[in-house]
Every structure is written in structure tokens, then in C-alpha cells.
Write a protein that holds these residues in place. Structure first.
Motif, PDB file in Angstrom:
ATOM      1  N   PRO A 166      -6.950 -16.257  21.291  1.00  0.00           N
ATOM      2  CA  PRO A 166      -6.464 -14.881  21.153  1.00  0.00           C
ATOM      3  C   PRO A 166      -5.561 -14.780  19.932  1.00  0.00           C
ATOM      4  CG  PRO A 166      -5.382 -15.985  22.997  1.00  0.00           C
ATOM      5  CD  PRO A 166      -6.445 -16.904  22.487  1.00  0.00           C
ATOM      6  N   SER A 167      -5.735 -13.729  19.193  1.00  0.00           N
ATOM      7  CA  SER A 167      -4.929 -13.562  17.980  1.00  0.00           C
ATOM      8  C   SER A 167      -3.504 -13.205  18.367  1.00  0.00           C
ATOM      9  CB  SER A 167      -5.519 -12.480  17.081  1.00  0.00           C
ATOM     10  OG  SER A 167      -5.472 -11.247  17.742  1.00  0.00           O
ATOM     11  N   ILE A 168      -2.590 -13.807  17.667  1.00  0.00           N
ATOM     12  CA  ILE A 168      -1.189 -13.517  17.911  1.00  0.00           C
ATOM     13  C   ILE A 168      -0.806 -12.382  16.976  1.00  0.00           C
ATOM     14  CG2 ILE A 168       1.142 -14.429  17.786  1.00  0.00           C
ATOM     15  CD1 ILE A 168      -0.064 -17.196  18.254  1.00  0.00           C
ATOM     16  N   LYS A 169      -0.428 -11.294  17.577  1.00  0.00           N
ATOM     17  CA  LYS A 169      -0.049 -10.141  16.767  1.00  0.00           C
ATOM     18  C   LYS A 169       1.388 -10.306  16.308  1.00  0.00           C
ATOM     19  CE  LYS A 169      -3.117  -6.814  18.883  1.00  0.00           C
ATOM     20  NZ  LYS A 169      -3.222  -5.532  19.555  1.00  0.00           N
ATOM     21  N   ALA A 170       1.584 -10.098  15.046  1.00  0.00           N
ATOM     22  CA  ALA A 170       2.939 -10.154  14.501  1.00  0.00           C
ATOM     23  C   ALA A 170       3.706  -8.948  14.998  1.00  0.00           C
ATOM     24  CB  ALA A 170       2.891 -10.165  12.980  1.00  0.00           C
ATOM     25  N   GLN A 171       4.955  -9.159  15.292  1.00  0.00           N
ATOM     26  CA  GLN A 171       5.763  -8.036  15.723  1.00  0.00           C
ATOM     27  C   GLN A 171       5.906  -7.076  14.557  1.00  0.00           C
ATOM     28  OE1 GLN A 171       9.437  -9.588  17.156  1.00  0.00           O
ATOM     29  NE2 GLN A 171       8.601 -10.056  19.163  1.00  0.00           N
ATOM     30  N   ALA A 172       5.799  -5.838  14.885  1.00  0.00           N
ATOM     31  CA  ALA A 172       5.876  -4.817  13.848  1.00  0.00           C
ATOM     32  C   ALA A 172       7.294  -4.768  13.295  1.00  0.00           C
ATOM     33  CB  ALA A 172       5.483  -3.463  14.407  1.00  0.00           C
ATOM     34  N   VAL A 173       7.416  -4.952  12.005  1.00  0.00           N
ATOM     35  CA  VAL A 173       8.695  -4.842  11.326  1.00  0.00           C
ATOM     36  C   VAL A 173       8.725  -3.463  10.697  1.00  0.00           C
ATOM     37  CG1 VAL A 173      10.132  -5.754   9.466  1.00  0.00           C
ATOM     38  CG2 VAL A 173       8.756  -7.302  10.864  1.00  0.00           C
ATOM     39  N   PRO A 174       9.742  -2.678  11.007  1.00  0.00           N
ATOM     40  CA  PRO A 174       9.764  -1.337  10.425  1.00  0.00           C
ATOM     41  C   PRO A 174       9.854  -1.404   8.906  1.00  0.00           C
ATOM     42  CG  PRO A 174      11.834  -1.815  11.552  1.00  0.00           C
ATOM     43  CD  PRO A 174      10.902  -2.953  11.825  1.00  0.00           C
ATOM     44  N   ALA A 175       9.078  -0.594   8.276  1.00  0.00           N
ATOM     45  CA  ALA A 175       9.079  -0.550   6.810  1.00  0.00           C
ATOM     46  C   ALA A 175      10.370   0.090   6.329  1.00  0.00           C
ATOM     47  CB  ALA A 175       7.883   0.257   6.313  1.00  0.00           C
ATOM     48  N   ALA A 176      10.803  -0.314   5.160  1.00  0.00           N
ATOM     49  CA  ALA A 176      12.004   0.282   4.580  1.00  0.00           C
ATOM     50  C   ALA A 176      11.719   1.751   4.284  1.00  0.00           C
ATOM     51  CB  ALA A 176      12.379  -0.446   3.302  1.00  0.00           C
ATOM     52  N   PRO A 177      12.685   2.610   4.559  1.00  0.00           N
ATOM     53  CA  PRO A 177      12.454   4.028   4.293  1.00  0.00           C
ATOM     54  C   PRO A 177      12.232   4.281   2.809  1.00  0.00           C
ATOM     55  CG  PRO A 177      14.745   3.632   4.936  1.00  0.00           C
ATOM     56  CD  PRO A 177      14.010   2.339   5.079  1.00  0.00           C
ATOM     57  N   ALA A 178      11.471   5.297   2.513  1.00  0.00           N
ATOM     58  CA  ALA A 178      11.162   5.627   1.122  1.00  0.00           C
ATOM     59  C   ALA A 178      12.428   6.018   0.362  1.00  0.00           C
ATOM     60  CB  ALA A 178      10.141   6.751   1.056  1.00  0.00           C
ATOM     61  N   ASN A 179      13.325   6.704   1.030  1.00  0.00           N
ATOM     62  CA  ASN A 179      14.589   7.113   0.417  1.00  0.00           C
ATOM     63  C   ASN A 179      15.731   6.588   1.275  1.00  0.00           C
ATOM     64  OD1 ASN A 179      13.348   8.627  -1.648  1.00  0.00           O
ATOM     65  ND2 ASN A 179      13.009  10.298  -0.229  1.00  0.00           N
ATOM     66  N   PRO A 180      16.136   5.325   1.064  1.00  0.00           N
ATOM     67  CA  PRO A 180      17.178   4.758   1.918  1.00  0.00           C
ATOM     68  C   PRO A 180      18.515   5.452   1.696  1.00  0.00           C
ATOM     69  CG  PRO A 180      16.725   3.297   0.097  1.00  0.00           C
ATOM     70  CD  PRO A 180      15.706   4.399   0.038  1.00  0.00           C
ATOM     71  N   GLU A 181      19.324   5.508   2.761  1.00  0.00           N
ATOM     72  CA  GLU A 181      20.642   6.124   2.680  1.00  0.00           C
ATOM     73  C   GLU A 181      21.655   5.188   2.029  1.00  0.00           C
ATOM     74  OE1 GLU A 181      23.970   8.061   5.690  1.00  0.00           O
ATOM     75  OE2 GLU A 181      22.008   7.499   6.455  1.00  0.00           O
ATOM     76  N   PHE A 182      21.477   3.875   2.247  1.00  0.00           N
ATOM     77  CA  PHE A 182      22.384   2.880   1.693  1.00  0.00           C
ATOM     78  C   PHE A 182      21.631   1.945   0.762  1.00  0.00           C
ATOM     79  CE2 PHE A 182      24.298   4.035   5.781  1.00  0.00           C
ATOM     80  CZ  PHE A 182      25.534   4.451   5.349  1.00  0.00           C
ATOM     81  N   LEU A 183      22.290   1.577  -0.353  1.00  0.00           N
ATOM     82  CA  LEU A 183      21.680   0.713  -1.353  1.00  0.00           C
ATOM     83  C   LEU A 183      22.524  -0.540  -1.535  1.00  0.00           C
ATOM     84  CD1 LEU A 183      20.894   3.388  -4.113  1.00  0.00           C
ATOM     85  CD2 LEU A 183      19.375   2.557  -2.310  1.00  0.00           C
ATOM     86  N   THR A 184      21.870  -1.655  -1.834  1.00  0.00           N
ATOM     87  CA  THR A 184      22.579  -2.886  -2.162  1.00  0.00           C
ATOM     88  C   THR A 184      23.204  -2.731  -3.552  1.00  0.00           C
ATOM     89  OG1 THR A 184      20.662  -3.897  -3.224  1.00  0.00           O
ATOM     90  CG2 THR A 184      20.916  -4.255  -0.829  1.00  0.00           C
ATOM     91  N   THR A 185      24.004  -3.705  -3.930  1.00  0.00           N
ATOM     92  CA  THR A 185      24.635  -3.656  -5.253  1.00  0.00           C
ATOM     93  C   THR A 185      23.585  -3.623  -6.361  1.00  0.00           C
ATOM     94  OG1 THR A 185      26.551  -4.852  -4.396  1.00  0.00           O
ATOM     95  CG2 THR A 185      26.273  -4.818  -6.789  1.00  0.00           C
ATOM     96  N   GLU A 186      22.530  -4.423  -6.205  1.00  0.00           N
ATOM     97  CA  GLU A 186      21.471  -4.447  -7.221  1.00  0.00           C
ATOM     98  C   GLU A 186      20.747  -3.099  -7.283  1.00  0.00           C
ATOM     99  OE1 GLU A 186      21.900  -6.856  -4.888  1.00  0.00           O
ATOM    100  OE2 GLU A 186      22.740  -8.334  -6.242  1.00  0.00           O
ATOM    101  N   GLU A 187      20.451  -2.520  -6.112  1.00  0.00           N
ATOM    102  CA  GLU A 187      19.765  -1.228  -6.076  1.00  0.00           C
ATOM    103  C   GLU A 187      20.661  -0.121  -6.620  1.00  0.00           C
ATOM    104  OE1 GLU A 187      16.954  -2.098  -2.163  1.00  0.00           O
ATOM    105  OE2 GLU A 187      18.964  -1.268  -1.900  1.00  0.00           O
ATOM    106  N   ALA A 188      21.959  -0.166  -6.282  1.00  0.00           N
ATOM    107  CA  ALA A 188      22.896   0.839  -6.782  1.00  0.00           C
ATOM    108  C   ALA A 188      23.034   0.731  -8.299  1.00  0.00           C
ATOM    109  CB  ALA A 188      24.250   0.675  -6.103  1.00  0.00           C
ATOM    110  N   GLY A 189      23.061  -0.496  -8.803  1.00  0.00           N
ATOM    111  CA  GLY A 189      23.118  -0.677 -10.251  1.00  0.00           C
ATOM    112  C   GLY A 189      21.903  -0.090 -10.937  1.00  0.00           C
ATOM    113  N   ALA A 190      20.731  -0.323 -10.349  1.00  0.00           N
ATOM    114  CA  ALA A 190      19.503   0.245 -10.916  1.00  0.00           C
ATOM    115  C   ALA A 190      19.533   1.768 -10.827  1.00  0.00           C
ATOM    116  CB  ALA A 190      18.284  -0.315 -10.200  1.00  0.00           C
TER     117      ALA A 190
END
Length: 98
Positions: free
Chosen positions: A15-39
């Protein structure tokens, strides 16, 4: 004599083991990392790191050891630095020490 197929029974596919669904990152995130904020601001992430220590940079949040920037704070900080001409009050005033 028994045929080869009867000596080696075929197994049902595992039987195939289904990977747990990981939610995709939102298209327009509310919070950004330092690298993303710099960009986002077209600044070096290192500049934002220095401004966190010296002051004068955008507001940031700490979630444990992680530093993030709210997009609304980045926009507000950038908008507070809008000038019409070089003789505008505050244009020559520096916010940070180099």
C-alpha cells in the motif's frame, strides 16, 4: 513439475504511504523573514540586521529565535521615508549611526 509461477507467488503491491499534506505557503504572506523583507525593500538583509541593533529600521517581531517583519510595518516604514525634494525637512537627518 510445478511451474515457476506457482513456486514464486506474486505479492500484492505494497500500500502506498501517503505523505501528510503540508500546507502550501500563502501567496501573500503576512510575515516575512529577514531575507524576504530585504528583497521586499530592496535592501541587504544585513542592513536590516544592523537597523535592529542600532535603531531606525522597520518594526519587527520575534517568534522564539525567529525574527519576522509584518508586511504592513515594512510599507509604513518605507512610506515614512518619502520625500518630495532634497530640501524637505528631515531629509538630511540620519536615523542611524554608521
Amino acid at each position: 513439475m510445478a511451474s515457476a509461477s506457482s513456486l514464486y507467488p506474486t505479492r500484492a503491491p505494497a500500500p502506498s504511504i501517503k505523505a501528510q499534506a503540508v500546507p502550501a505557503a500563502p501567496a501573500n504572506p503576512e510575515f516575512l523573514t529577514t531575507e524576504e523583507a530585504g528583497a521586499f525593500l530592496r535592501l541587504s538583509p544585513r542592513t536590516l540586521e544592523k537597523q535592529r541593533v542600532l535603531g531606525g529600521g522597520p518594526r519587527f517581531r520575534k517568534f522564539g529565535a525567529r525574527v519576522v517583519y509584518a508586511v504592513e510595518d515594512l510599507r509604513a516604514w518605507a512610506n515614512s521615508r518619502a520625500y518630495g525634494m532634497t530640501s524637505d525637512p528631515g531629509y538630511v537627518q540620519r536615523d542611524t549611526v554608521r
